[in-house]
Design a protein around this motif. Structure first.
Motif, PDB file in Angstrom:
ATOM      1  N   SER A   1     -17.428 -10.161   3.385  1.00 18.38           N
ATOM      2  CA  SER A   1     -16.511 -10.438   4.497  1.00 18.38           C
ATOM      3  C   SER A   1     -15.217 -11.102   4.021  1.00 18.38           C
ATOM      4  O   SER A   1     -14.287 -11.270   4.815  1.00 18.38           O
ATOM      5  CB  SER A   1     -17.192 -11.363   5.518  1.00 18.38           C
ATOM      6  N   LYS A   2     -15.137 -11.478   2.730  1.00 18.06           N
ATOM      7  CA  LYS A   2     -13.911 -12.112   2.226  1.00 18.06           C
ATOM      8  C   LYS A   2     -13.641 -11.623   0.803  1.00 18.06           C
ATOM      9  O   LYS A   2     -14.543 -11.599  -0.039  1.00 18.06           O
ATOM     10  CB  LYS A   2     -14.040 -13.638   2.240  1.00 18.06           C
ATOM     11  N   VAL A   3     -12.373 -11.240   0.569  1.00 18.03           N
ATOM     12  CA  VAL A   3     -11.953 -10.742  -0.750  1.00 18.03           C
ATOM     13  C   VAL A   3     -10.703 -11.515  -1.183  1.00 18.03           C
ATOM     14  O   VAL A   3      -9.748 -11.646  -0.403  1.00 18.03           O
ATOM     15  CB  VAL A   3     -11.644  -9.235  -0.713  1.00 18.03           C
ATOM     16  N   GLU A   4     -10.739 -12.025  -2.401  1.00 15.66           N
ATOM     17  CA  GLU A   4      -9.556 -12.706  -2.947  1.00 15.66           C
ATOM     18  C   GLU A   4      -8.881 -11.777  -3.950  1.00 15.66           C
ATOM     19  O   GLU A   4      -9.510 -11.297  -4.888  1.00 15.66           O
ATOM     20  CB  GLU A   4      -9.962 -14.015  -3.621  1.00 15.66           C
ATOM     21  N   LEU A   5      -7.602 -11.512  -3.712  1.00 17.08           N
ATOM     22  CA  LEU A   5      -6.818 -10.665  -4.612  1.00 17.08           C
ATOM     23  C   LEU A   5      -5.971 -11.557  -5.516  1.00 17.08           C
ATOM     24  O   LEU A   5      -5.020 -12.193  -5.067  1.00 17.08           O
ATOM     25  CB  LEU A   5      -5.925  -9.712  -3.803  1.00 17.08           C
ATOM     26  N   LEU A   6      -6.336 -11.622  -6.785  1.00 18.95           N
ATOM     27  CA  LEU A   6      -5.644 -12.477  -7.744  1.00 18.95           C
ATOM     28  C   LEU A   6      -4.465 -11.750  -8.383  1.00 18.95           C
ATOM     29  O   LEU A   6      -4.519 -10.539  -8.645  1.00 18.95           O
ATOM     30  CB  LEU A   6      -6.618 -12.933  -8.834  1.00 18.95           C
ATOM     31  N   ASN A   7      -3.400 -12.529  -8.660  1.00 23.58           N
ATOM     32  CA  ASN A   7      -2.210 -12.009  -9.365  1.00 23.58           C
ATOM     33  C   ASN A   7      -1.629 -10.771  -8.690  1.00 23.58           C
ATOM     34  O   ASN A   7      -1.184  -9.825  -9.354  1.00 23.58           O
ATOM     35  CB  ASN A   7      -2.562 -11.687 -10.826  1.00 23.58           C
ATOM     36  N   LEU A   8      -1.647 -10.779  -7.386  1.00 21.71           N
ATOM     37  CA  LEU A   8      -1.115  -9.639  -6.641  1.00 21.71           C
ATOM     38  C   LEU A   8       0.415  -9.650  -6.716  1.00 21.71           C
ATOM     39  O   LEU A   8       1.059 -10.651  -6.363  1.00 21.71           O
ATOM     40  CB  LEU A   8      -1.571  -9.708  -5.183  1.00 21.71           C
ATOM     41  N   PRO A   9       1.057  -8.569  -7.196  1.00 20.45           N
ATOM     42  CA  PRO A   9       2.522  -8.560  -7.340  1.00 20.45           C
ATOM     43  C   PRO A   9       3.219  -8.617  -5.984  1.00 20.45           C
ATOM     44  O   PRO A   9       2.819  -7.955  -5.021  1.00 20.45           O
ATOM     45  CB  PRO A   9       2.794  -7.218  -8.034  1.00 20.45           C
ATOM     46  N   GLY A  10       4.219  -9.442  -5.890  1.00 21.16           N
ATOM     47  CA  GLY A  10       4.981  -9.551  -4.637  1.00 21.16           C
ATOM     48  C   GLY A  10       4.459 -10.614  -3.706  1.00 21.16           C
ATOM     49  O   GLY A  10       5.133 -10.962  -2.728  1.00 21.16           O
ATOM     50  N   GLY A  11       3.256 -11.123  -3.944  1.00 19.74           N
ATOM     51  CA  GLY A  11       2.724 -12.195  -3.123  1.00 19.74           C
ATOM     52  C   GLY A  11       2.318 -11.769  -1.730  1.00 19.74           C
ATOM     53  O   GLY A  11       2.149 -10.580  -1.420  1.00 19.74           O
ATOM     54  N   ALA A  12       2.176 -12.783  -0.839  1.00 20.82           N
ATOM     55  CA  ALA A  12       1.647 -12.560   0.514  1.00 20.82           C
ATOM     56  C   ALA A  12       2.576 -11.700   1.348  1.00 20.82           C
ATOM     57  O   ALA A  12       2.133 -10.864   2.150  1.00 20.82           O
ATOM     58  CB  ALA A  12       1.419 -13.907   1.197  1.00 20.82           C
ATOM     59  N   GLU A  13       3.874 -11.871   1.180  1.00 25.62           N
ATOM     60  CA  GLU A  13       4.836 -11.115   2.001  1.00 25.62           C
ATOM     61  C   GLU A  13       4.738  -9.627   1.725  1.00 25.62           C
ATOM     62  O   GLU A  13       4.763  -8.804   2.648  1.00 25.62           O
ATOM     63  CB  GLU A  13       6.249 -11.626   1.695  1.00 25.62           C
ATOM     64  N   THR A  14       4.608  -9.266   0.449  1.00 30.06           N
ATOM     65  CA  THR A  14       4.495  -7.842   0.110  1.00 30.06           C
ATOM     66  C   THR A  14       3.125  -7.290   0.533  1.00 30.06           C
ATOM     67  O   THR A  14       3.028  -6.136   0.996  1.00 30.06           O
ATOM     68  CB  THR A  14       4.697  -7.652  -1.412  1.00 30.06           C
TER      69      THR A  14
END
Length: 613
Positions: A81-94
Motif C-alpha cells: 500500500s506504500k511505495v517510496e521512490l528514491l532519487n527520483l529525477p525532478g522531485g515531487a513537482e515532476t
C-alpha cells in the motif's frame, strides 16, 4: 464483481477530470492527498517522493509505469500500500505531472519541464511497451520537433538539465541541445554573411561595410548562453568551435560570460577563469587585451594553475603593443615585503613579446632575426618600448624594488626597440632619486642602460648636470654633446666644400642611431657590426684618459668651491679646452691633443678593446 465496479468508478473519474485540464500543481508535495485526485474513490497506494506523500490508485499508475507495475507485482501477496521512490529525477513537482499523465489529465509540456519529464519517464519506465503515446514518446517528440529547432529553448532545457545530471546526459538530452545550438548559431552566421554581400559598381561581389560595422552578425545568442553553468557552457563553446562559428563571436561570448559570472564572487571562480582561458580562440584580437589582463589579475589572485597563467601571458605578449600602462600595473599579492606591482609577470610577458616566432637560441644574431612572419614589427617594438619606459618610471619609486628587477625589465627588449632613450633616462633618474643608498657599482649598472648618444637635447642638458649619475656617465654626455655640436658646425659648410675624412666619420657616427632606426633590425645589426671596431677603438682611448679626466674634475670642483668669479669661469674654459674627447684634430685644424697619449703598446690596446665587449 467488486473489481469491475472499481474500474467503472475510475472511468467515471476520467470523464469527470476531462473538464479540469488546467488545474494548478499541488501547493505542497507533503499533502496527504492532492487536490486533483477524485476523492469519491478511496486511494489504495501511497507514493512517497522526497518526504512528500501522494495518495493515489494502483490501476492508472500500473497502466502507464513499468516500474510501479513491477513493484506492485513483486508485492502482490502482501498487498503493498506504500511505495517510496528514491532519487527520483525532478522531485515531487515532476512526479505530480507524471501522475497526472497517468490519470489522463492534460497539461502543457514546455521547455521548462520537458527535461524533467523526459528523465522521469525513463525512471518510471513510461514507454510504449506499457501504453501507447506514453510520456516518453510525448517528451521525445516535443524535444525533437520543438526544442531542437529553437536556440532559446535549447538553452532553457540545458539550464533545467543542470540538476538532472548524469541522467540527462545519458539520455542524450544535453548532447542534442548542444548540437542544435551550435548548428543554429552557425547557420544564422552563414545567413547573416550572405545578407551582407552586395555588388559594387564594377560588378565585384563584396561585403557591405555598413552592415559589417553595425555588429549585427546573428550573434544575439551571446547573452542567452551566459545563464549556463560553466561545465555546460564549455561544451557549447567547444561544439561551436567545431561547427565553425566565428572566433570573434566566441570571444564576445566569453567576455559576456566572464562579466556575468566573475562579478558574483562565487566559490567556482578559479574553475571559471581556467575554463575561459582554455576556450579562448587561437586567433589574436578576438577579445580586448584589457579583458586578457583582467583574467590574468584574477588568475594571480585565485592562484590558478601555472598553465593557465602562462597561456594568458603568452596571448598578451603576442599583442602587447595594444596594451596601456594601466594594463601592466598588476598588483602583487604574495607577501608584505614584496613590490607593489607584479614585476615577474610583466617580465615574462615582455619575453613572450620579444621572442614571437623565434626560437629560444641565445645567439646574438637571433635578436635581429625578423624573417619570421610572427616576429613583432618595428612599429610594435617602438610602442612597447615607450610602454616599458612608462612602466619603469611607475615602479621606480618603489622602495622594495631591487635593482636586479629594474634591470630585468629595462633589458627585456632588444637594443633596436628604442631610438630615443629619454624615457629610459627619466625612469633611471627616478630610481636613483628613490634609492639614494646605491653603491657606485650599482649606479654604473644603471647608467649602462642608457645610450647617451640617443638623448634629446633637453634630456642631454639635464643629464650633464645630474649629480646622481656616475662621473663616467656625465663624461659620456659631454662627449656626445660636443660631437653633436661639432657635427652641427660642420653641416653649416656649403655643399661644395669638401669635408675632411675624419669629420665625415664623426658625422656618420652621430647619425648612426637615426639611420639605424630607418633600417630593418637585420640590416641594422650588420651595420652595427661594421661600426663596432671603430667604436671600440674610440672607447678604448676614452677609457685610457679617464683617470686624467677624473683628476682634472677634482681640481675643477675644488676651484669651484673657492670662487665663482669670472676669473674661475675663464680658468674652467681653459681647462676644458686642454681636454680632448675626440682623439684627433678638428676639421678647422685646431691643435691636436698630445699625441703622446695615443702612442700605446698594441697589446695594451687589444686588452682594452676586449674589455669593451
Amino acid at each position: 464483481m467488486e473489481k469491475h465496479h472499481h474500474q467503472h468508478l475510475l472511468l467515471q473519474h476520467h470523464q469527470h477530470l476531462h473538464h479540469h485540464q488546467k488545474l494548478s500543481l499541488a501547493k505542497s508535495s507533503r499533502q496527504s492527498c492532492s487536490e486533483w485526485i477524485f476523492r469519491d474513490v478511496p486511494s489504495d497506494i501511497t507514493i512517497e517522493v522526497n518526504g512528500g506523500n501522494f495518495a493515489l490508485h494502483k490501476f492508472p499508475l500500473v497502466s502507464r509505469s513499468g516500474r510501479i507495475r513491477r513493484i506492485v507485482a513483486e508485492h502482490r501477496d502482501s498487498d503493498i500500500s506504500k511505495v517510496e521512490l528514491l532519487n527520483l529525477p525532478g522531485g515531487a513537482e515532476t512526479f505530480e505531472l507524471a501522475a497526472k499523465f497517468c490519470y489522463g489529465i492534460n497539461f502543457e509540456i514546455t521547455s521548462s519541464n520537458v527535461a524533467q519529464l523526459f528523465c522521469i519517464s525513463d525512471y518510471l519506465e513510461m514507454t510504449e511497451e506499457y501504453s501507447k503515446d506514453n510520456l516518453a514518446s510525448r517528451t521525445e517528440e516535443y524535444l525533437e520537433s520543438i526544442v531542437c529547432k529553437n536556440l532559446e529553448m535549447c538553452v532553457q532545457v540545458l539550464k533545467q538539465s543542470e540538476n538532472l545530471l548524469p541522467l540527462a546526459d545519458e539520455l542524450n538530452i544535453i548532447g542534442r541541445c548542444i548540437d542544435a545550438i551550435a548548428s543554429k548559431a552557425c547557420a544564422e552566421q552563414i545567413a547573416s554573411s550572405f545578407s551582407r554581400l552586395e555588388y559594387s559598381s564594377s560588378g565585384r561581389l563584396h561585403m557591405s561595410r555598413q552592415v559589417k560595422n553595425s555588429g549585427d552578425g546573428g550573434d544575439w545568442w551571446i547573452e542567452d548562453l551566459s545563464v549556463l553553468r560553466i561545465d555546460l557552457y564549455q561544451r557549447v563553446m567547444n561544439a561551436m568551435k567545431c561547427r565553425g562559428v566565428r572566433p570573434e563571436s566566441i570571444g564576445a561570448s566569453l567576455v559576456s560570460y566572464a562579466e556575468r559570472e566573475l562579478t558574483k564572487r562565487s566559490e567556482h571562480e578559479q574553475t571559471i577563469v581556467e575554463t575561459i582561458v582554455t576556450l579562448l580562440p587561437v586567433e589574436n584580437l578576438v577579445v580586448p587585451i584589457s579583458f586578457l589582463f583582467g583574467l590574468l589579475r584574477r588568475a594571480v589572485i585565485l592562484d590558478t594553475s601555472v598553465s593557465c597563467r602562462l597561456d594568458l601571458e603568452r596571448r598578451i605578449g603576442s599583442q602587447l603593443d595594444m596594451a596601456t600602462l594601466d594594463d601592466l600595473l598588476i598588483p602583487s599579492f604574495r607577501h608584505a615585503g614584496d613590490t607593489l606591482f607584479d614585476i615577474d609577470t610583466v617580465h615574462r610577458i615582455l619575453v613572450n613579446f620579444s621572442q614571437q616566432g623565434g626560437d629560444d637560441s641565445e645567439d646574438e644574431e637571433s635578436v635581429f632575426e625578423c624573417d619570421s612572419p610572427h616576429s613583432p614589427s618595428q612599429t610594435a617594438m617602438f610602442k612597447v618600448a615607450k610602454l616599458v619606459d612608462s612602466y619603469l618610471a611607475e615602479i621606480a619609486p618603489d622602495a622594495n624594488l631591487d635593482l636586479s628587477k629594474f634591470l630585468l625589465i629595462a633589458e627585456a627588449l632588444p637594443p633596436h626597440a628604442r631610438t630615443l632613450h629619454d624615457g629610459l633616462y627619466r625612469a633611471t633618474d627616478l630610481y636613483l632619486k628613490a634609492h639614494q643608498g646605491l653603491s657606485d657599482s650599482d649606479k654604473k649598472k644603471l647608467s649602462k642602460l642608457i645610450d647617451f648618444q640617443k638623448l634629446s637635447q633637453e634630456a642631454g642638458a639635464h643629464a650633464a648636470q645630474n649629480e646622481r649619475l656616475p662621473l663616467q656617465s656625465i663624461v659620456q654626455v659631454l662627449y656626445f654633446e660636443q660631437l653633436k655640436l661639432r657635427s652641427s658646425l660642420c653641416s653649416s659648410y656649403s655643399d661644395e666644400e669638401p669635408k675632411p675624412k675624419q669629420q665625415q666619420q664623426q658625422s656618420w657616427r652621430i647619425n648612426s642611431g637615426a639611420l639605424s632606426a630607418a633600417m630593418s633590425p637585420k640590416d641594422n645589426y650588420a651595420s652595427l657590426r661594421r661600426e663596432n671596431r671603430e667604436l671600440k677603438l674610440e672607447l678604448a682611448r676614452l677609457r685610457m684618459r679617464l683617470n686624467d679626466l677624473e683628476k682634472e674634475h677634482i681640481c675643477m670642483k675644488r676651484d669651484m668651491q673657492r670662487s665663482h668669479s669670472r676669473k674661475f669661469m675663464s680658468s674652467f674654459s681653459k681647462k676644458m679646452g686642454k681636454l680632448s674627447f675626440f682623439g684627433h684634430s678638428s676639421s678647422r685644424g685646431s691643435s691636436s691633443p698630445s699625441k703622446q697619449s695615443f702612442r700605446t703598446d698594441s697589446k695594451v690596446m687589444e686588452r682594452t678593446c676586449a674589455s669593451t665587449d
